[in-house]
Motif scaffolding. Sequence first.
Motif, PDB file in Angstrom:
ATOM      1  N   PHE A  13      -7.202  35.110  25.033  1.00 50.79           N
ATOM      2  CA  PHE A  13      -5.938  35.481  25.669  1.00 50.79           C
ATOM      3  C   PHE A  13      -5.985  36.926  26.148  1.00 50.79           C
ATOM      4  O   PHE A  13      -6.828  37.709  25.706  1.00 50.79           O
ATOM      5  CB  PHE A  13      -4.766  35.298  24.704  1.00 50.79           C
ATOM      6  N   ASN A  15      -4.272  39.325  25.391  1.00 51.51           N
ATOM      7  CA  ASN A  15      -4.131  40.330  24.337  1.00 51.51           C
ATOM      8  C   ASN A  15      -5.373  40.413  23.461  1.00 51.51           C
ATOM      9  O   ASN A  15      -5.372  41.071  22.433  1.00 51.51           O
ATOM     10  CB  ASN A  15      -2.902  40.031  23.486  1.00 51.51           C
ATOM     11  N   VAL A  17      -6.828  37.961  21.784  1.00 54.04           N
ATOM     12  CA  VAL A  17      -6.953  36.930  20.756  1.00 54.04           C
ATOM     13  C   VAL A  17      -7.896  35.836  21.245  1.00 54.04           C
ATOM     14  O   VAL A  17      -7.720  35.295  22.330  1.00 54.04           O
ATOM     15  CB  VAL A  17      -5.580  36.310  20.429  1.00 54.04           C
ATOM     16  N   ALA A  19      -8.623  32.368  20.833  1.00 51.48           N
ATOM     17  CA  ALA A  19      -7.933  31.241  20.218  1.00 51.48           C
ATOM     18  C   ALA A  19      -8.855  30.044  20.064  1.00 51.48           C
ATOM     19  O   ALA A  19      -8.688  29.241  19.145  1.00 51.48           O
ATOM     20  CB  ALA A  19      -6.711  30.859  21.040  1.00 51.48           C
ATOM     21  N   PRO A  38      -5.041  23.987  10.411  1.00 48.91           N
ATOM     22  CA  PRO A  38      -3.868  24.743   9.984  1.00 48.91           C
ATOM     23  C   PRO A  38      -3.187  25.422  11.162  1.00 48.91           C
ATOM     24  O   PRO A  38      -3.747  25.513  12.241  1.00 48.91           O
ATOM     25  CB  PRO A  38      -4.436  25.775   9.015  1.00 48.91           C
ATOM     26  N   SER A  39      -1.978  25.896  10.916  1.00 53.29           N
ATOM     27  CA  SER A  39      -1.202  26.527  11.974  1.00 53.29           C
ATOM     28  C   SER A  39      -1.948  27.724  12.553  1.00 53.29           C
ATOM     29  O   SER A  39      -2.546  28.505  11.826  1.00 53.29           O
ATOM     30  CB  SER A  39       0.141  26.976  11.390  1.00 53.29           C
ATOM     31  N   GLY A  40      -1.932  27.821  13.859  1.00 47.95           N
ATOM     32  CA  GLY A  40      -2.541  28.978  14.509  1.00 47.95           C
ATOM     33  C   GLY A  40      -4.032  28.855  14.719  1.00 47.95           C
ATOM     34  O   GLY A  40      -4.681  29.808  15.134  1.00 47.95           O
ATOM     35  N   CYS A  41      -4.607  27.670  14.476  1.00 47.62           N
ATOM     36  CA  CYS A  41      -6.063  27.565  14.562  1.00 47.62           C
ATOM     37  C   CYS A  41      -6.527  27.303  15.985  1.00 47.62           C
ATOM     38  O   CYS A  41      -7.717  27.253  16.244  1.00 47.62           O
ATOM     39  CB  CYS A  41      -6.573  26.477  13.635  1.00 47.62           C
ATOM     40  N   GLY A  42      -5.613  27.085  16.924  1.00 51.61           N
ATOM     41  CA  GLY A  42      -6.030  26.923  18.310  1.00 51.61           C
ATOM     42  C   GLY A  42      -5.948  25.509  18.838  1.00 51.61           C
ATOM     43  O   GLY A  42      -6.435  25.225  19.932  1.00 51.61           O
ATOM     44  N   LYS A  43      -5.318  24.609  18.099  1.00 47.99           N
ATOM     45  CA  LYS A  43      -5.214  23.216  18.547  1.00 47.99           C
ATOM     46  C   LYS A  43      -4.434  23.117  19.845  1.00 47.99           C
ATOM     47  O   LYS A  43      -4.879  22.511  20.822  1.00 47.99           O
ATOM     48  CB  LYS A  43      -4.476  22.365  17.491  1.00 47.99           C
ATOM     49  N   THR A  44      -3.237  23.732  19.823  1.00 49.17           N
ATOM     50  CA  THR A  44      -2.400  23.663  21.015  1.00 49.17           C
ATOM     51  C   THR A  44      -3.123  24.266  22.206  1.00 49.17           C
ATOM     52  O   THR A  44      -3.107  23.719  23.307  1.00 49.17           O
ATOM     53  CB  THR A  44      -1.083  24.415  20.766  1.00 49.17           C
ATOM     54  N   THR A  45      -3.782  25.383  21.956  1.00 52.91           N
ATOM     55  CA  THR A  45      -4.493  26.047  23.046  1.00 52.91           C
ATOM     56  C   THR A  45      -5.540  25.112  23.641  1.00 52.91           C
ATOM     57  O   THR A  45      -5.657  24.988  24.864  1.00 52.91           O
ATOM     58  CB  THR A  45      -5.138  27.331  22.528  1.00 52.91           C
ATOM     59  N   GLU A 160       1.815  17.694  18.485  1.00 55.02           N
ATOM     60  CA  GLU A 160       2.712  17.511  17.339  1.00 55.02           C
ATOM     61  C   GLU A 160       3.989  16.792  17.715  1.00 55.02           C
ATOM     62  O   GLU A 160       5.075  17.299  17.483  1.00 55.02           O
ATOM     63  CB  GLU A 160       3.058  18.871  16.728  1.00 55.02           C
ATOM     64  N   HIS A 193      -0.825  19.264  12.583  1.00 54.69           N
ATOM     65  CA  HIS A 193      -1.363  20.048  11.476  1.00 54.69           C
ATOM     66  C   HIS A 193      -1.201  19.268  10.172  1.00 54.69           C
ATOM     67  O   HIS A 193      -1.474  19.763   9.098  1.00 54.69           O
ATOM     68  CB  HIS A 193      -0.700  21.421  11.385  1.00 54.69           C
TER      69      HIS A 193
HETATM   70  N1  LIG Z   1      -0.003  33.059  25.152  1.00 52.94           N
HETATM   71  C1  LIG Z   1      -0.686  33.578  24.122  1.00 52.94           C
HETATM   72  N2  LIG Z   1      -1.097  34.849  24.192  1.00 52.94           N
HETATM   73  C2  LIG Z   1      -1.810  35.380  23.171  1.00 52.94           C
HETATM   74  N3  LIG Z   1      -2.136  34.731  22.052  1.00 52.94           N
HETATM   75  C3  LIG Z   1      -1.746  33.457  21.924  1.00 52.94           C
HETATM   76  C4  LIG Z   1      -0.992  32.822  22.958  1.00 52.94           C
HETATM   77  N4  LIG Z   1      -0.749  31.553  22.572  1.00 52.94           N
HETATM   78  C5  LIG Z   1      -1.315  31.416  21.349  1.00 52.94           C
HETATM   79  N5  LIG Z   1      -1.920  32.550  20.956  1.00 52.94           N
HETATM   80  C6  LIG Z   1      -2.665  32.774  19.740  1.00 52.94           C
HETATM   81  O1  LIG Z   1      -3.746  31.883  19.726  1.00 52.94           O
HETATM   82  C7  LIG Z   1      -3.958  31.333  18.453  1.00 52.94           C
HETATM   83  C8  LIG Z   1      -3.920  29.808  18.515  1.00 52.94           C
HETATM   84  O2  LIG Z   1      -2.626  29.384  18.897  1.00 52.94           O
HETATM   85  P1  LIG Z   1      -2.239  27.863  19.046  1.00 52.94           P
HETATM   86  O3  LIG Z   1      -0.876  27.800  19.605  1.00 52.94           O
HETATM   87  O4  LIG Z   1      -3.297  27.145  19.776  1.00 52.94           O
HETATM   88  O5  LIG Z   1      -2.207  27.390  17.531  1.00 52.94           O
HETATM   89  P2  LIG Z   1      -1.929  25.931  16.950  1.00 52.94           P
HETATM   90  O6  LIG Z   1      -3.182  25.513  16.336  1.00 52.94           O
HETATM   91  O7  LIG Z   1      -1.363  25.058  17.973  1.00 52.94           O
HETATM   92  O8  LIG Z   1      -0.878  26.255  15.829  1.00 52.94           O
HETATM   93  P3  LIG Z   1       0.438  25.418  15.398  1.00 52.94           P
HETATM   94  O9  LIG Z   1       0.004  24.347  14.507  1.00 52.94           O
HETATM   95  O10 LIG Z   1       1.221  26.448  14.636  1.00 52.94           O
HETATM   96  O11 LIG Z   1       1.107  24.974  16.630  1.00 52.94           O
HETATM   97  C9  LIG Z   1      -2.876  31.912  17.562  1.00 52.94           C
HETATM   98  O12 LIG Z   1      -3.452  32.982  16.854  1.00 52.94           O
HETATM   99  C10 LIG Z   1      -1.850  32.435  18.520  1.00 52.94           C
HETATM  100  O13 LIG Z   1      -1.229  33.585  17.993  1.00 52.94           O
END
Ligand SMILES: Nc1ncnc2c1ncn2[C@@H]1O[C@H](COP(=O)(O)OP(=O)(O)OP(=O)(O)O)[C@@H](O)[C@H]1O
Lengths: 409, 537, 290
Positions: A13, A15, A17, A19, A38-45, A160, A193
């Motif tokens: 990203f 910033n 990060v 992901a 787990p939450s924040g592991c990058g699945k959504t990304t 989800e 998750h």
């Molecule tokens: N637009 C963004 N800009 C910067 N960092 C981001 C952005 N979107 C997500 N992140 C970071 O990327 C990482 C993965 O985010 P992601 O949304 O893919 O997690 P996730 O696995 O879907 O979590 P959850 O189960 O909580 O939805 C996280 O550390 C998040 O803070």
Amino acid sequence: MAQVKFENVDKVFDNGVKAVANMSLDVRDGEFLVLVGPSGCGKTTALRMVAGLEAISSGTVSIGDTVVNNLTSKDRDIAMVFQNYALYPHLSVADNIAFGLRLRKEPKEKIAKQVEWAATMLDLVPYLNRRPKELSGGQRQRVAMGRAIVREPKVFLMDEPLSNLDAKLRVQMRAEIANLQKQLGTTTIYVTHDQVEAMTMGDRVAVMSMGVLQQVAEPQVLYDAPANIFVAGFIGTPPMNMFEATVEKDGDSLALNLAGARFALAKDREWRYPRLSQYAERKIVVGIRAEDVHAAEAKPGWPSVVGRLGLMEALGSSQIGYLNIDATKVAVAIQPKAPDDATANAKPAKGAPAPRAEDLHTEAASSFVTNLVAIFPPRLPLKLGTDVRITIDTANIHFFDAQTGEALR
Amino acid sequence: MTGQATSDRISRSDVSSTYRPSWLARLLSLFSGTGGLIVKIVLLSLLNAMVGWAVIVLFAQDRIVWALGTLAVLGVFDFVYLRPNKLLPAKFILPGSVLLIAYLIVPIFFTINTAFQRYSTSHVLTKAEAISTNIEQNVVQGEKFFLMTPSRDTSGALVLVLVDDTTGQTYLGRESGLEEIDPASIQVDEFGDVVPPAGLTALVGDDLFGADAELAAFEVPLEGGGAIKTEGISGAYDSVPGLEYDLARDVMIATDTGIEYTDNGRGSFVTSSGEELVVGWREYIGFENFTAVVTNPLVRAPFLRAFAWTIAFAASTVLLSFTIGLFLAKLLDKPKFRFKRLYRSLLIVPYAVPGFLSLLVFKGLLNDDYGLINKLLPFDVPWLFDPWWARVSVILVSVWLTTPYFLLVCMGALQAIPGELVEAARVDGAGRWQVFRKVTLPLLLVVVTPLIIASFAYNFNNFNNVFLLTGGGPTSSDQSVAGATDILISYTYKLAFEAGKGQDYGLASAISIYIFFIVAAMSASGFLRSKALENMK
Amino acid sequence: MNDPTKRRGDDWWRHLILWVAIALAVFPPLYVITAAFNADQTLSGTSFLPRSFTLENFKGLFVQKEGGAEVFFVRWFRASIIIALLNAFFTVFIGALSAYAFSRFRFRGRRMGMLFLLLIQMFPGLLNLVAIYLIVLRTGEVVPALGLNKLTALLLVYLSGAMSINLWLMKGFFDSIPTELDESARVDGATPAQIFWGVILPLAVPVLSVVGMFAFVGTLNEFMTASVLLETVDNFTLPLGLQAYISTNFEENWGSFAAGVLIAQIPAIVGFVFVQKYIIAGLTQGSVKG
Ligand SMILES: Nc1ncnc2c1ncn2[C@@H]1O[C@H](COP(=O)(O)OP(=O)(O)OP(=O)(O)O)[C@@H](O)[C@H]1O
Ligand SMILES: [Mg+2]
């Protein structure tokens, strides 16, 4: 119908990060693949990169035989179901379902037919003229599904979709979605998750941690043969017990040294963990599922260790005991510790990576904490605060490298 | 799917199997594909046609820079809108930005620029224009006098047949210039009247008197400056410039006396004795307009008076309105209070009526001689006539206009205060007043303070409330532009636009900038406050 | 029993005070009504209760009296309504376009742009009048339709005046619309323009109404800019026209003036009633006029 292919995909990203790191994954045609972690592991990304909602930093994503990196979402022929459903509040259920078709300028009759088909399929016929806010959570969820299926896309992406429902409805919808996918046979990537969802719904499950894909396998394989400490600790409830231990050569065979007791290991153990013998006399991590811990009196003749019983949960069909044995527990960091852990400047792990050593906390055993979970049969008389003699069924235990966390296979 | 549907209480009449899209959904498809493309092309062509035309006009007027600039803006538009799938944000932002730049940002720069110039009624021209205007306006009568016979040529254009009174030399004077002709081509008839040469017809009788105004405005330009001007209907004289401009030394010289006017660096030509030529030009004078507010007593006194009054006006309007609004809101803030909604609707009537109408009505109501209010009162109050009463009137009327706003705000804020807090204080033994002071008011102020500051900033520049009611008047004793009720902004307005005492754009702009800093400081404090509040949450 | 939570009888003083306040609030508007129908057309002849009823005052607005003040009521009214409607429409439209970009796209200069807007919004548009006057004067030399004494020029100035504050307001609202809605539409194949028209705008109706309403009423009310840019009485807007009307012959024109006021306040009040519910919500968020 199409397969989805990730090849060395990175996502960084703005910033900084990171992901998703170096992700390679084949989702087969018609498969229901669950992406769990787990939450924040990058699945959504990862999912959003397939959807075209997030640019791919490096690597390629292809759908069918086409590399889609530079296609807009519109041209990828996918449908996505969002966690909060993203229904258009100002449109009726029917208009919501028809939205994508109208944008594609499909003929009126076809739209009407498709909407009807989807509505019938999802039991939404009575609600077609309502607004989303006049629906229950489960109904909204089905409208979101309807919007995805009418277009008959190549791929379904679901982020989800059940997490906003109450527990009972979630169980029901779990089955319905899996069923629907079977009927339609559309390739599906499903993000969650919740490991129970992952285990029950997926043809295969991909486990992610901190942006890194850990293991992709059928649910049972994940349970029976986790690739590393992370998967071992993440899949299964209660979580697998993991301790620092040593393995000793006992002539031809091997034996496990844990909490002062010696457990002989059968030959087939070695066969499943062929590298184990190389680790003789070295510190390793042993993983023991709660159901493989037994009360010593039930297995006369087996070696046993003593544990102090700190907590009991009687579930009726079984009892879960939390004990403290004289061994060093290895806990896996399920939550990322600090954001900078996953930033781009940290070197991405190469190959089939596992959590790095610094992610493994070791907790010193103490009398206040419990470090072992065991499932005991019901009605076994156990008293809190007393020492309980327990033994371990070594047939199903797991071995990992203490440094890398990888299974010794 | 399971029988979820049956568990819902829903009548079968709700069931619709034929799908009819709503108008909204249909609107959506209207803007996709060809429809949207056609709209885009039509709008863009219109824009190109109109701006293109303006560019041509600009070229025709020799305003090359402006023409090129306009063309560039048009180019940006075409570039942005003709690139498919590119430059997306620009497509959405461009129309607003262009408006903003043309009528807000450019004027701001213009204002700043003006503030550093001497730019007033007699200083609006450029220096070159001022020089030629001075020369044109300072004409003195020459030595010659002509007998004049106004005639018309075949096309109907006015031609003067002129005979030099002393030399007898004859001329034809046209709008384009003077032409000497042979005296023999002119005859004098039996009445002693001049008969113009062939092709020209002398004006006689009613035609002549009817051309009176045309003649008076008619001038025959002379080479080397000056002109022949008519005098009555039968005479003409030559006029020559009374001033000359010496380019080399940059001075104006009076042709008759030889007195020199030099550029004083402040937009005027002056003699050594301080005498100024009437027409000056715009000139940069540094911070003079800004410092005038401090140093020049003629500026300082009205500025300070207006400034003090602005603060007093805005502060008392806001505080009184807030207090009354809060008081009324508190009266209404009672569960199950009868007629609550009716009362509220009636109380916000002043808010719903356009302010300018109310102000004009108040102007009549408060009229000192005939106004209804004075009729209803047992005694006469000089509402708008006396400076102090006029100030009172402005504040009262502003309070009348502003109170409903604070009533609404306070009613909303009071409702938002959790009832438990008040109840807890009650249980702790606080009386009504104590509850209000210690619980309600502090919580309310948290919400309302930024709005109070915003309202203060708004009233600080509330031109209408002053101008429409009193016109800034009554006039103050020192006869300056600022009347007794002029706030800074109406004072600035008068400086710039009310010609009575001469317009001073430079000073007006400088005061504008002062106002900007004052308002910016107030807004910033309001902004920081609401930011601080956000952080607290 | 004495229930301390229910003491209705104590309320009489509240009602009394409120009625006094109401009397003060509605007195001028009521007076306008009576004055408009009062056969005594002069200010000196007014009384709160009309002595006799007449419609003559209304006629005075539409028919030029011999030697009386110039009155172009219909033209003023029409000018005001047209310019107010156009301003409301374009303010909402152009503002929403920009707000959408600022809310949904990530582009270079986005934050700077928003901050810049915040800053120039503090520069009261009125202070720019000298410059605006001169710009409009010059523009008129090239494009007469955008010059002095033209409503089109006035419209452009109005449009730019409140742009930044409206943009902030709308952007704030757009930000509160979940981005999943756009993304879902994008996946379904919508272009940004389609998302704007089909998803964002319909959902933003509350904020659009408030912005539009305030642009509308604000334009109806505006005096200063109009007085600088409009020159001849036949081109005036209502505030200018009515002001000129009563200032030329205050005493005598009072009845007709009141009739004019009565008619003039109708559009604003209708609009106000129309969006009242959104306004009251918006007020507490500190977003609108004070
Ligand atoms: N637009 C963004 N800009 C910067 N960092 C981001 C952005 N979107 C997500 N992140 C970071 O990327 C990482 C993965 O985010 P992601 O949304 O893919 O997690 P996730 O696995 O879907 O979590 P959850 O189960 O909580 O939805 C996280 O550390 C998040 O803070
Ligand atoms: Mg997620």
